[in-house]
Design an enzyme around this catalytic site. Sequence first.
Site, PDB file in Angstrom:
ATOM      1  N   ARG A  34     -45.020 -31.158 -36.985  1.00 37.14           N
ATOM      2  CA  ARG A  34     -45.388 -30.162 -37.995  1.00 37.14           C
ATOM      3  C   ARG A  34     -44.438 -28.979 -38.062  1.00 37.14           C
ATOM      4  O   ARG A  34     -44.453 -28.212 -39.008  1.00 37.14           O
ATOM      5  CB  ARG A  34     -46.795 -29.648 -37.721  1.00 37.14           C
ATOM      6  CG  ARG A  34     -46.900 -28.852 -36.445  1.00 37.14           C
ATOM      7  CD  ARG A  34     -48.272 -28.329 -36.161  1.00 37.14           C
ATOM      8  NE  ARG A  34     -48.262 -27.583 -34.913  1.00 37.14           N
ATOM      9  CZ  ARG A  34     -49.331 -27.119 -34.312  1.00 37.14           C
ATOM     10  NH1 ARG A  34     -50.507 -27.323 -34.822  1.00 37.14           N
ATOM     11  NH2 ARG A  34     -49.226 -26.456 -33.189  1.00 37.14           N
ATOM     12  N   ILE A 200     -41.249 -14.873 -14.800  1.00 37.89           N
ATOM     13  CA  ILE A 200     -40.152 -14.466 -13.905  1.00 37.89           C
ATOM     14  C   ILE A 200     -38.782 -14.755 -14.536  1.00 37.89           C
ATOM     15  O   ILE A 200     -37.825 -13.997 -14.350  1.00 37.89           O
ATOM     16  CB  ILE A 200     -40.315 -15.153 -12.521  1.00 37.89           C
ATOM     17  CG1 ILE A 200     -41.274 -14.334 -11.652  1.00 37.89           C
ATOM     18  CG2 ILE A 200     -39.007 -15.389 -11.824  1.00 37.89           C
ATOM     19  CD1 ILE A 200     -40.861 -12.911 -11.298  1.00 37.89           C
ATOM     20  N   GLU A 217     -48.661  -9.095 -11.139  1.00 43.49           N
ATOM     21  CA  GLU A 217     -49.173 -10.433 -10.810  1.00 43.49           C
ATOM     22  C   GLU A 217     -50.540 -10.293 -10.142  1.00 43.49           C
ATOM     23  O   GLU A 217     -50.692  -9.520  -9.204  1.00 43.49           O
ATOM     24  CB  GLU A 217     -48.177 -11.143  -9.866  1.00 43.49           C
ATOM     25  CG  GLU A 217     -48.683 -12.418  -9.226  1.00 43.49           C
ATOM     26  CD  GLU A 217     -49.122 -13.480 -10.217  1.00 43.49           C
ATOM     27  OE1 GLU A 217     -48.321 -13.846 -11.104  1.00 43.49           O
ATOM     28  OE2 GLU A 217     -50.279 -13.926 -10.117  1.00 43.49           O
ATOM     29  N   ASP A 325     -48.036 -31.663 -22.053  1.00 39.99           N
ATOM     30  CA  ASP A 325     -48.824 -30.444 -21.791  1.00 39.99           C
ATOM     31  C   ASP A 325     -50.287 -30.605 -22.208  1.00 39.99           C
ATOM     32  O   ASP A 325     -51.185 -30.097 -21.541  1.00 39.99           O
ATOM     33  CB  ASP A 325     -48.230 -29.251 -22.548  1.00 39.99           C
ATOM     34  CG  ASP A 325     -46.985 -28.699 -21.871  1.00 39.99           C
ATOM     35  OD1 ASP A 325     -46.534 -29.293 -20.875  1.00 39.99           O
ATOM     36  OD2 ASP A 325     -46.454 -27.673 -22.356  1.00 39.99           O
ATOM     37  N   ALA A 333     -41.592 -30.232 -18.774  1.00 41.31           N
ATOM     38  CA  ALA A 333     -40.993 -31.207 -19.673  1.00 41.31           C
ATOM     39  C   ALA A 333     -40.775 -32.557 -18.984  1.00 41.31           C
ATOM     40  O   ALA A 333     -41.014 -33.615 -19.580  1.00 41.31           O
ATOM     41  CB  ALA A 333     -39.671 -30.661 -20.196  1.00 41.31           C
ATOM     42  N   HIS A 458     -18.807 -31.613   2.503  1.00 38.15           N
ATOM     43  CA  HIS A 458     -18.443 -30.244   2.878  1.00 38.15           C
ATOM     44  C   HIS A 458     -17.239 -29.790   2.080  1.00 38.15           C
ATOM     45  O   HIS A 458     -16.302 -30.562   1.910  1.00 38.15           O
ATOM     46  CB  HIS A 458     -18.094 -30.187   4.366  1.00 38.15           C
ATOM     47  CG  HIS A 458     -17.641 -28.822   4.802  1.00 38.15           C
ATOM     48  ND1 HIS A 458     -18.516 -27.791   5.024  1.00 38.15           N
ATOM     49  CD2 HIS A 458     -16.394 -28.322   5.019  1.00 38.15           C
ATOM     50  CE1 HIS A 458     -17.836 -26.708   5.378  1.00 38.15           C
ATOM     51  NE2 HIS A 458     -16.550 -27.000   5.383  1.00 38.15           N
TER      52      HIS A 458
HETATM   53  C1  LIG Z   1     -40.358 -20.157 -22.289  1.00 33.81           C
HETATM   54  C2  LIG Z   1     -40.584 -21.516 -21.710  1.00 33.81           C
HETATM   55  C3  LIG Z   1     -39.700 -22.022 -20.785  1.00 33.81           C
HETATM   56  C4  LIG Z   1     -39.914 -23.284 -20.247  1.00 33.81           C
HETATM   57  N1  LIG Z   1     -39.017 -23.767 -19.335  1.00 33.81           N
HETATM   58  C5  LIG Z   1     -39.222 -24.995 -18.801  1.00 33.81           C
HETATM   59  C6  LIG Z   1     -38.292 -25.528 -17.881  1.00 33.81           C
HETATM   60  O1  LIG Z   1     -37.294 -24.897 -17.541  1.00 33.81           O
HETATM   61  N2  LIG Z   1     -38.522 -26.762 -17.381  1.00 33.81           N
HETATM   62  C7  LIG Z   1     -39.641 -27.492 -17.738  1.00 33.81           C
HETATM   63  O2  LIG Z   1     -39.809 -28.621 -17.257  1.00 33.81           O
HETATM   64  N3  LIG Z   1     -40.533 -27.000 -18.622  1.00 33.81           N
HETATM   65  C8  LIG Z   1     -40.349 -25.787 -19.154  1.00 33.81           C
HETATM   66  N4  LIG Z   1     -41.239 -25.301 -20.068  1.00 33.81           N
HETATM   67  C9  LIG Z   1     -42.410 -26.142 -20.415  1.00 33.81           C
HETATM   68  C10 LIG Z   1     -42.026 -27.212 -21.445  1.00 33.81           C
HETATM   69  O3  LIG Z   1     -41.498 -26.600 -22.589  1.00 33.81           O
HETATM   70  C11 LIG Z   1     -43.240 -28.048 -21.781  1.00 33.81           C
HETATM   71  O4  LIG Z   1     -43.792 -28.572 -20.606  1.00 33.81           O
HETATM   72  C12 LIG Z   1     -42.864 -29.191 -22.705  1.00 33.81           C
HETATM   73  O5  LIG Z   1     -42.329 -28.725 -23.919  1.00 33.81           O
HETATM   74  C13 LIG Z   1     -44.088 -30.052 -22.991  1.00 33.81           C
HETATM   75  O6  LIG Z   1     -43.726 -31.101 -23.827  1.00 33.81           O
HETATM   76  P1  LIG Z   1     -44.778 -31.765 -24.810  1.00 33.81           P
HETATM   77  O7  LIG Z   1     -44.077 -32.932 -25.414  1.00 33.81           O
HETATM   78  O8  LIG Z   1     -46.043 -32.006 -24.101  1.00 33.81           O
HETATM   79  O9  LIG Z   1     -45.110 -30.673 -25.914  1.00 33.81           O
HETATM   80  P2  LIG Z   1     -44.261 -29.651 -26.785  1.00 33.81           P
HETATM   81  O10 LIG Z   1     -42.866 -29.535 -26.363  1.00 33.81           O
HETATM   82  O11 LIG Z   1     -45.080 -28.414 -26.844  1.00 33.81           O
HETATM   83  O12 LIG Z   1     -44.262 -30.330 -28.217  1.00 33.81           O
HETATM   84  C14 LIG Z   1     -45.433 -30.531 -28.943  1.00 33.81           C
HETATM   85  C15 LIG Z   1     -45.063 -30.698 -30.400  1.00 33.81           C
HETATM   86  O13 LIG Z   1     -46.215 -31.138 -31.106  1.00 33.81           O
HETATM   87  C16 LIG Z   1     -46.223 -30.535 -32.377  1.00 33.81           C
HETATM   88  N5  LIG Z   1     -47.604 -30.586 -32.873  1.00 33.81           N
HETATM   89  C17 LIG Z   1     -48.684 -29.967 -32.345  1.00 33.81           C
HETATM   90  N6  LIG Z   1     -49.788 -30.286 -33.053  1.00 33.81           N
HETATM   91  C18 LIG Z   1     -49.387 -31.118 -34.043  1.00 33.81           C
HETATM   92  C19 LIG Z   1     -50.068 -31.787 -35.087  1.00 33.81           C
HETATM   93  N7  LIG Z   1     -51.379 -31.669 -35.265  1.00 33.81           N
HETATM   94  N8  LIG Z   1     -49.344 -32.565 -35.931  1.00 33.81           N
HETATM   95  C20 LIG Z   1     -48.013 -32.693 -35.763  1.00 33.81           C
HETATM   96  N9  LIG Z   1     -47.327 -32.091 -34.795  1.00 33.81           N
HETATM   97  C21 LIG Z   1     -48.008 -31.316 -33.941  1.00 33.81           C
HETATM   98  C22 LIG Z   1     -45.713 -29.128 -32.106  1.00 33.81           C
HETATM   99  O14 LIG Z   1     -45.198 -28.532 -33.286  1.00 33.81           O
HETATM  100  C23 LIG Z   1     -44.624 -29.399 -31.071  1.00 33.81           C
HETATM  101  O15 LIG Z   1     -43.363 -29.571 -31.663  1.00 33.81           O
HETATM  102  C24 LIG Z   1     -41.041 -24.045 -20.643  1.00 33.81           C
HETATM  103  C25 LIG Z   1     -41.928 -23.541 -21.588  1.00 33.81           C
HETATM  104  C26 LIG Z   1     -41.708 -22.294 -22.117  1.00 33.81           C
HETATM  105  C27 LIG Z   1     -42.670 -21.786 -23.145  1.00 33.81           C
END
Ligand SMILES: Cc1cc2nc3c(=O)[nH]c(=O)nc-3n(C[C@H](O)[C@H](O)[C@H](O)COP(=O)(O)OP(=O)(O)OC[C@H]3O[C@@H](n4cnc5c(N)ncnc54)[C@H](O)[C@@H]3O)c2cc1C
Length: 479
Positions: A34, A200, A217, A325, A333, A458
């Site tokens: 979306r 952090i 915190e 998530d 990720a 090393h």
């Molecule tokens: C600032 C920040 C830094 C981060 N740094 C790290 C890191 O360094 N390492 C790490 O492992 N993780 C990190 N994360 C966490 C990581 O971004 C998430 O764990 C990861 O993106 C989860 O992936 P996902 O596929 O579950 O969902 P997302 O990446 O959240 O993607 C979900 C997608 O679904 C779409 N969507 C939602 N509802 C609908 C719908 N009804 N119809 C169509 N599309 C929809 C959304 O638009 C989105 O694009 C970070 C997160 C943040 C916010």
Amino acid sequence: MADYDIIVIGSGPGGYIAAIRAAQLGFKTAIVEREHLAGICSNWGCIPTKALLRSAEILHYGQHAKDYGLTLEGSFKADLEAIVKRSRGIAVRMNNGVQFLMKKNKVDVIWGEAKLTKPGTIAVAPTKKPAMQPQGPVPKGAKGEGTYTADHIIVATGARPRALPGLEPDGKLIWTYFESMVPAKMPKSLLVMGSGAIGIEFASFYRTMGVEVTVVEVLPQVVPVEDAEIGAFARKAFEKQGMKIITSAKVTKVEKGADSVTAHIEDEKGGKQTITADRMISAVGVVGNIENIGLETLGVKTDRGCIVIDDFCRTNVKGVYAIGDVAGPPMLAHKAEHEAVICVEAIKGLHPHPMDKAMIPGCTYCHPQIASVGLTEAKAKAAGYEIKVGRFNFVANGKAVALGEDSGLAKTIFDAKTGKLLGAHLVGPEVTELIQGFVVAMNLETTEEELMHTIFPHPTLSEVMKESVLDAYGKVLNA
Ligand SMILES: Cc1cc2nc3c(=O)[nH]c(=O)nc-3n(C[C@H](O)[C@H](O)[C@H](O)COP(=O)(O)OP(=O)(O)OC[C@H]3O[C@@H](n4cnc5c(N)ncnc54)[C@H](O)[C@@H]3O)c2cc1C
């Protein structure tokens, strides 16, 4: 016959990896998005934050050029607009990369907001949700609004910032990670509520950019999921950089001024103080996107804001799966990607191994970096293990000294009875790259003997890993 074998809702690291693996396995696949291909991770999470932190790191080295025998002529200054532009450019590049991968793997992209309407069916409507950020480009050839059917539907809708009642982000004075990533101007002072990885990392970025940063915190240590000793080490390093850190305390109220916030803070003993800062970042976690996607219509079970799944990402409703998530912590990720593969391979009947959550590494890209896998010392003890613990300080590592980055600690925890590696915890330079050595070791059920027999090159930072193992068994060499 259904339109597709598999439809994936959401194109973050969970969703797009699921779509690729599904296509590889011969499934007719579509992905619905979306807002932006590649999800939060590439657009507003993992990648653009690392781009910002890289700029901060280079600024830090520029400011310490003399330590390396270098003199910079003229000024070496941060250009905030250019730093943000670079970070956004990198996000766009990632977004384009996923667009390319969808095309290459012949995955249909459907643009809009998806909702489960009945078993095997979704309705896609134009995105209604006021996008927190501008939508990414609509991929060429994307389908749109309509009803689509599939034998299997994978929900990968991700998460969004958690808001605490009365302390809700407003996007102006109280930021979420969205606004924190694209500041129009540098605040002079910043209050960061929450010291998990997201809080952090932003605290580290802004402090390096010269902002007065205070972190509050509620738990007794910063980066609370980490081993207590690593947390304490990191805290000292942050304080040395000039960050103010308040633990065991919470923000109870925020008063908004014209261009500042005053936070009321109360500690666990009832002590009260107020801190005024230009901006506040609310970094108190994320919540799964479980609303308005038809879960109730189909009776999909949820628990504390996440979809309940089994070892193969199946929900309680046949043909509906959840990954990433939205399927619960840890919200990372690489966990999302791994679940994606397990989910699709299980649908194919390939009998993948379930995920062992104890083997999921965690990395925080602050300065110094933090990385870990497995049990902390406290958790190992609580689990009833008799343990052996090894420690090695980066100050005794030649490569760290040569790099001018000799502050850090490697800590390893073993089961005293079997020699099994239970946990590894690192704070220091490049430890987010080092941790994978321990992750592989744990996956191979390595013992102390095997690690001690492994030859580490090393001079490398990785030698701290071996030395910490040697230390656990009274055989440390360089300390
Ligand atoms: C600032 C920040 C830094 C981060 N740094 C790290 C890191 O360094 N390492 C790490 O492992 N993780 C990190 N994360 C966490 C990581 O971004 C998430 O764990 C990861 O993106 C989860 O992936 P996902 O596929 O579950 O969902 P997302 O990446 O959240 O993607 C979900 C997608 O679904 C779409 N969507 C939602 N509802 C609908 C719908 N009804 N119809 C169509 N599309 C929809 C959304 O638009 C989105 O694009 C970070 C997160 C943040 C916010």
